[in-house]
Design a protein around this motif. Sequence first.
Motif, PDB file in Angstrom:
ATOM      1  N   ASN A   1       0.891  -1.249  -0.121  1.00 48.55           N
ATOM      2  CA  ASN A   1       0.068   0.097  -0.204  1.00 48.55           C
ATOM      3  C   ASN A   1       0.627   1.319   0.159  1.00 48.55           C
ATOM      4  O   ASN A   1       0.601   2.437   0.613  1.00 48.55           O
ATOM      5  CB  ASN A   1      -0.974   0.057   1.378  1.00 48.55           C
ATOM      6  CG  ASN A   1      -2.092  -1.111   0.936  1.00 48.55           C
ATOM      7  OD1 ASN A   1      -2.847  -1.016  -0.025  1.00 48.55           O
ATOM      8  ND2 ASN A   1      -2.366  -1.868   1.869  1.00 48.55           N
ATOM      9  N   GLN A   2       2.065   1.277  -0.724  1.00 46.68           N
ATOM     10  CA  GLN A   2       2.817   2.503  -0.849  1.00 46.68           C
ATOM     11  C   GLN A   2       2.082   3.301  -1.856  1.00 46.68           C
ATOM     12  O   GLN A   2       2.733   4.365  -2.153  1.00 46.68           O
ATOM     13  CB  GLN A   2       4.465   1.847  -0.875  1.00 46.68           C
ATOM     14  CG  GLN A   2       4.854   1.539   0.214  1.00 46.68           C
ATOM     15  CD  GLN A   2       6.557   1.357   0.180  1.00 46.68           C
ATOM     16  OE1 GLN A   2       6.662   0.289   0.223  1.00 46.68           O
ATOM     17  NE2 GLN A   2       7.209   2.576  -0.002  1.00 46.68           N
ATOM     18  N   VAL A   3       1.473   2.874  -2.896  1.00 50.18           N
ATOM     19  CA  VAL A   3       0.934   3.575  -3.904  1.00 50.18           C
ATOM     20  C   VAL A   3      -0.274   4.303  -3.283  1.00 50.18           C
ATOM     21  O   VAL A   3      -1.585   3.710  -2.918  1.00 50.18           O
ATOM     22  CB  VAL A   3       0.242   2.850  -5.170  1.00 50.18           C
ATOM     23  CG1 VAL A   3      -0.284   3.805  -6.183  1.00 50.18           C
ATOM     24  CG2 VAL A   3       1.346   2.143  -5.675  1.00 50.18           C
ATOM     25  N   ILE A   4      -0.050   5.736  -3.212  1.00 46.12           N
ATOM     26  CA  ILE A   4      -1.184   6.390  -2.411  1.00 46.12           C
ATOM     27  C   ILE A   4      -2.402   7.201  -3.500  1.00 46.12           C
ATOM     28  O   ILE A   4      -3.422   6.871  -3.065  1.00 46.12           O
ATOM     29  CB  ILE A   4      -0.497   7.824  -1.554  1.00 46.12           C
ATOM     30  CG1 ILE A   4       0.422   6.916  -0.441  1.00 46.12           C
ATOM     31  CG2 ILE A   4      -1.480   8.387  -0.756  1.00 46.12           C
ATOM     32  CD1 ILE A   4      -0.152   5.955   0.642  1.00 46.12           C
ATOM     33  N   PHE A   5      -1.797   7.672  -4.329  1.00 48.91           N
ATOM     34  CA  PHE A   5      -2.789   8.219  -5.390  1.00 48.91           C
ATOM     35  C   PHE A   5      -2.648   7.591  -6.829  1.00 48.91           C
ATOM     36  O   PHE A   5      -1.402   7.586  -7.295  1.00 48.91           O
ATOM     37  CB  PHE A   5      -2.614   9.760  -5.452  1.00 48.91           C
ATOM     38  CG  PHE A   5      -3.354  10.660  -4.265  1.00 48.91           C
ATOM     39  CD1 PHE A   5      -4.593  10.478  -3.785  1.00 48.91           C
ATOM     40  CD2 PHE A   5      -2.418  11.283  -3.436  1.00 48.91           C
ATOM     41  CE1 PHE A   5      -5.038  10.874  -2.880  1.00 48.91           C
ATOM     42  CE2 PHE A   5      -3.000  11.703  -2.162  1.00 48.91           C
ATOM     43  CZ  PHE A   5      -4.282  11.759  -1.995  1.00 48.91           C
ATOM     44  N   ARG A   6      -3.758   7.571  -7.590  1.00 50.75           N
ATOM     45  CA  ARG A   6      -3.489   7.291  -9.163  1.00 50.75           C
ATOM     46  C   ARG A   6      -4.191   8.284  -9.615  1.00 50.75           C
ATOM     47  O   ARG A   6      -5.244   8.838  -9.129  1.00 50.75           O
ATOM     48  CB  ARG A   6      -4.001   5.755  -9.306  1.00 50.75           C
ATOM     49  CG  ARG A   6      -3.131   4.922  -9.232  1.00 50.75           C
ATOM     50  CD  ARG A   6      -3.369   3.594  -9.994  1.00 50.75           C
ATOM     51  NE  ARG A   6      -2.256   2.646  -9.796  1.00 50.75           N
ATOM     52  CZ  ARG A   6      -2.321   1.622  -8.949  1.00 50.75           C
ATOM     53  NH1 ARG A   6      -3.014   1.669  -7.794  1.00 50.75           N
ATOM     54  NH2 ARG A   6      -1.344   0.923  -8.900  1.00 50.75           N
ATOM     55  N   TYR A   7      -3.637   8.809 -11.042  1.00 53.17           N
ATOM     56  CA  TYR A   7      -4.511   9.570 -11.810  1.00 53.17           C
ATOM     57  C   TYR A   7      -5.732   8.795 -12.152  1.00 53.17           C
ATOM     58  O   TYR A   7      -5.748   7.684 -12.674  1.00 53.17           O
ATOM     59  CB  TYR A   7      -3.878  10.097 -12.996  1.00 53.17           C
ATOM     60  CG  TYR A   7      -2.614  10.657 -12.622  1.00 53.17           C
ATOM     61  CD1 TYR A   7      -2.585  11.976 -12.177  1.00 53.17           C
ATOM     62  CD2 TYR A   7      -1.315  10.171 -13.044  1.00 53.17           C
ATOM     63  CE1 TYR A   7      -1.583  12.674 -11.854  1.00 53.17           C
ATOM     64  CE2 TYR A   7       0.014  11.037 -12.497  1.00 53.17           C
ATOM     65  CZ  TYR A   7      -0.052  12.036 -12.124  1.00 53.17           C
ATOM     66  OH  TYR A   7       1.076  12.863 -11.711  1.00 53.17           O
ATOM     67  N   CYS A   8      -7.137   9.565 -12.205  1.00 53.52           N
ATOM     68  CA  CYS A   8      -8.201   8.761 -12.652  1.00 53.52           C
ATOM     69  C   CYS A   8      -9.029   9.928 -13.406  1.00 53.52           C
ATOM     70  O   CYS A   8      -8.657  11.163 -13.424  1.00 53.52           O
ATOM     71  CB  CYS A   8      -8.852   8.379 -11.534  1.00 53.52           C
ATOM     72  SG  CYS A   8      -9.444   9.297 -10.544  1.00 53.52           S
ATOM     73  N   ASP A   9     -10.081   9.621 -14.038  1.00 48.19           N
ATOM     74  CA  ASP A   9     -11.275  10.614 -14.606  1.00 48.19           C
ATOM     75  C   ASP A   9     -12.065  10.941 -13.551  1.00 48.19           C
ATOM     76  O   ASP A   9     -11.971  10.771 -12.504  1.00 48.19           O
ATOM     77  CB  ASP A   9     -11.889   9.864 -15.671  1.00 48.19           C
ATOM     78  CG  ASP A   9     -12.745   8.680 -15.376  1.00 48.19           C
ATOM     79  OD1 ASP A   9     -13.034   8.798 -14.455  1.00 48.19           O
ATOM     80  OD2 ASP A   9     -13.395   8.091 -16.381  1.00 48.19           O
ATOM     81  N   GLU A  10     -13.015  11.960 -13.968  1.00 50.86           N
ATOM     82  CA  GLU A  10     -13.560  12.570 -12.887  1.00 50.86           C
ATOM     83  C   GLU A  10     -14.593  11.486 -12.153  1.00 50.86           C
ATOM     84  O   GLU A  10     -14.868  11.666 -11.000  1.00 50.86           O
ATOM     85  CB  GLU A  10     -14.492  13.746 -13.430  1.00 50.86           C
ATOM     86  CG  GLU A  10     -13.711  14.728 -13.494  1.00 50.86           C
ATOM     87  CD  GLU A  10     -14.581  16.155 -14.219  1.00 50.86           C
ATOM     88  OE1 GLU A  10     -15.706  16.316 -13.591  1.00 50.86           O
ATOM     89  OE2 GLU A  10     -14.222  16.727 -14.899  1.00 50.86           O
ATOM     90  N   GLY A  11     -14.798  10.533 -12.832  1.00 51.61           N
ATOM     91  CA  GLY A  11     -15.744   9.486 -12.216  1.00 51.61           C
ATOM     92  C   GLY A  11     -14.844   8.401 -11.299  1.00 51.61           C
ATOM     93  O   GLY A  11     -15.500   7.639 -10.560  1.00 51.61           O
TER      94      GLY A  11
END
Lengths: 774, 266
Positions: free
Chosen positions: B179-189
């Motif tokens: 769980n070291q990946v904290i944020f990923r880029y995603c679309d607005e949904g």
Amino acid sequence: MKIIGRKDQEVESSLRSAGLGLTVSEARSIAEVLGRDPTVPELFNYDTMWSEHCSYKSSRATLNEFLHTSGPNVVQGPEEDAGIVAIDDEWCVVIAHESHNHPSQILPNEGAATGIGGIVRDVNCMGAKVVATADPLRFGDPFGEDKNHVRWVAEGVVDGIWQYGNALGVPIIAGDVVFDESFDTNCLVNVVAIGVVKRGEIIKSRAPAGAGEKGYDVIVVGKPTDSSGFGGVTFASEELREEDEEANRGAIQIPDPFLKNVLFKANEALFKLTREEGITIGFKDLGGGGFTCASSEMGASAGYGMDLDLDHLHKASEDLPPEVVACAETQERFMLICPPELTPRALKIYNEDWDLPNVYEGARASVVGKVTTNGRYITRYKGEVTCDVSIEHLTRGIRYSREERPRKISLTEPDIVAPEDLTELLLKVLASPNVSSREHIYRYYDTEVQGNSVIRPGEADAGLIAPVRGEKFGIALSVDSNPFYGRISPYWAGATAVAEAMRNVAAIGAYPATLTDCLNFGNPEKPEAFWEFRECVRGLADAAKALWLKGYEDTPVPIVSGNVSFYNESPEGTVDPSPIIACVGLIDDVRNAVTMNLKKAGNAIYLVGPRFDELGGSEYYRTAYGVTGANAPKVRFDLERSMIYATIDSIAEKLVVSAHDISNGGLGATAAEMALVGKGDLGMELALDSASTEDLSADRLIFSESSGFLLECEGGAEVELEKLLKGYCLAIMKLGKVTGSPEIVMTHQGKKVVQMDLETAKKAWTGGLVEAMR
Amino acid sequence: MKIAVVQFPGTNCEHETLVAARSAGLSGEIFRWNRPAEELSDFDGYIIPGGFSYQDRLRAGAIASKEPVMESLREEAADGKPIIGICNGFQILVESGLLPGLGGVDVALAQNVMVSKGEIVRRGFYCAWTTLRHEAPPERCSGSFLLKKGDLVRMPLAHAEGNLVTVDEDLMERLNEENQVIFRYCDEGGWVEDEFPVNVNGSLESIAAICNPEGNVLGMMPHPERSSFAWQLPPTDPGKSAGDMGSPGPGRRIFESMKRYIEVRR
């Protein structure tokens, strides 16, 4: 240099071989005033100070004749590095606007970067925090004969701007880009910077009162002086010729946003110290004309002399000739004049706290001389007096009264029959590099740094920032000028540029508080070019005068800063007359500003500003038929003023939820853009029949670039909005409504003339600029 | 709770970062790089803000990572104090090995490459608003302490080198498992897609932020300080006109998380 007693052609040849731009008669007048032959460094100082760039020798009389530079909100007019207008009782906005055309044509990246670098210094040196920039750009035809070179210039300029602005940490919030073959060999790179400062904390670019009597220190801070930019102002005051390119390249300065970033922070520390202690200093940037220009102007404007020792100036090399040390335009430098008791602390801020010598090799702050009372401009170097002249004579410059002659313009209106279905033509106009989305460029710009951005490029007609935390007010910025109108009528090009720049800020709900003008023309020694210049200035001054400052009847919107750039000319031709205007708008509360994206299906769409048959210079004529035409849009001053202030009021009263001004591409492009900048789920249905009082065909209604706005009315507010518009004597033109289907539909006389789905439109509109800059 | 916003020559986001931290209830100051490094121990947490430290010479973050203040930060990190690196701050933390914190310089933030339908459509600097999906459980990491898994947070990014790459084939698995990946880029949904513009810079597995194994050090490319007030939001966001000038934007959650993390640690 021997001048007295020598023949004209001998003097001429000595001047040229020394690399001086002075004329023989200018050189003789200098020798006469001195009563002896001038030294070479003296001649270079005069050459710099009497260049068109520093002295405005051709333009000054015209500017004084037409422009209104004062007003109830003006704190400082164009007399210093930047103009200043009041926001409220406490805060002021500082603005400067310049060109960096010649350098950008030769070395696009460095030229454009140093353009940004120079303009932010102009604003910072007034004691202000630089909060935004804008970049009006003009490039050649990206599909024409010179297309590869044009694209090389365009890409380099955009790179130079973002690489400098982003690293410095100043957001680019506005700008415009026009492609036109008249810029094939002469691009225009204008730069605008704005800052904020408290009224009581403005710093002057002159020696403070008492500086001469008390022997104030003169200190230069920043990068070590080298030979870069030597001859820059002279080169900017001549036409560009290909065979000179090699030599001109050396006249271009070298940018360093990193050092500037550190210098700005050190400056801030210095300003804070002087404010806390109540010490008045003089502070000025070293820009065009370098050390000579800054030091002589700071002394002369306060009535003092200067005694300066170039040996004490920190330099990149000790073997530079004195004229190079004095006149080089090494970037990232400032000049400080302060009482001697402040000097040790000032030096500590730069040399120790901010550690300039370790941040950049050779950078530092050095004491280089004293302010004097004898009225002489004296420089010493390696044990010799290299210059000893009257500071007043050096800085007063000279004036030329240039001859003007109207250019013969033989353009005609085309004889055209448009197809019944105009959808394809509208798509073509949307894909034109001059109308299409600017996204390809502005995604390179850090539009968010400083965290003040409220409205960014692509969201509305003007950018908007909330630059002071804890305050609600916002500063809007827009730029405008249409070279195709300039080609037809320089007068109306000037007037329409002012009107559109003002409409741009009005469209978000801000009122126009001040204007700046950067006037880009050909060689003023040619009477036709000088006529174009005068006509443009007359037109823009008339518009500024007739459109009034908000709340003050019959009071012009003041023009507090600007720049004249002549000699935008090469053997291949001259640029279309380009009076580029920037407008600063103010709004009391940024949360009341509106953007241009459609908000809600069912809302009514109103047209403000009837369509006229004036499609000369239009995108439609050029894109569809390849012609310029002859009827450029005019500014109907009373109507324009009503439109602008009605729009501002209707936004303030929350009757209007989105607004977009009508310009390139006409009403058709304006409507499409309002739909395209949103999420793509809202369209528009418009009936064009009421859009004009004249009997115009559908294509003219859609593509006429007569000034105006499209307003989206808040649901249920139609009656109130119509009342407000009537109060300004504006015709009510309710064209249709926002729809929930992703298409633009336009009808005329019962027939559907446009039916355009937004997905197709988006492809055309977002692809145009990418294609042009590939 | 006092934090230091560490300033290197070329940093350019320190002021708005301090403003954003204060809006979340933290106090603090800007800490110039050439101050005595040992003074850093007086603070409860640290933010390395964005900018172009040392002009991005050699590589973004490379020179700053060798400064004495970074040695002090390494000690404070070992003590468990929170450090958040934003944009250039993330680059500095990667260059110093504090992230992903496995003992070496295990990842790099390379030049952005925007790929769509198998074609490179753009390279280099890019500035835009993006949506981030929180990938870790709550309380995993100092800077996202208050966020639940799957929470969406909008904020802008502006960088030329944010494309997370590695040559270690097992690293991604490890980062995901721990769980070291904290944020990923995603679309607005909230949908993650490995295609521009959703994956905005070509980053491996659309990664926007990672933390160290202990969770106290977080690096993120997007800028929460530019999204800490509602009025900073883009016009299409319904939250933009809500409330007064102090009303929070989504990015404030990062600073509020840091504050909570400090409180809990005490």
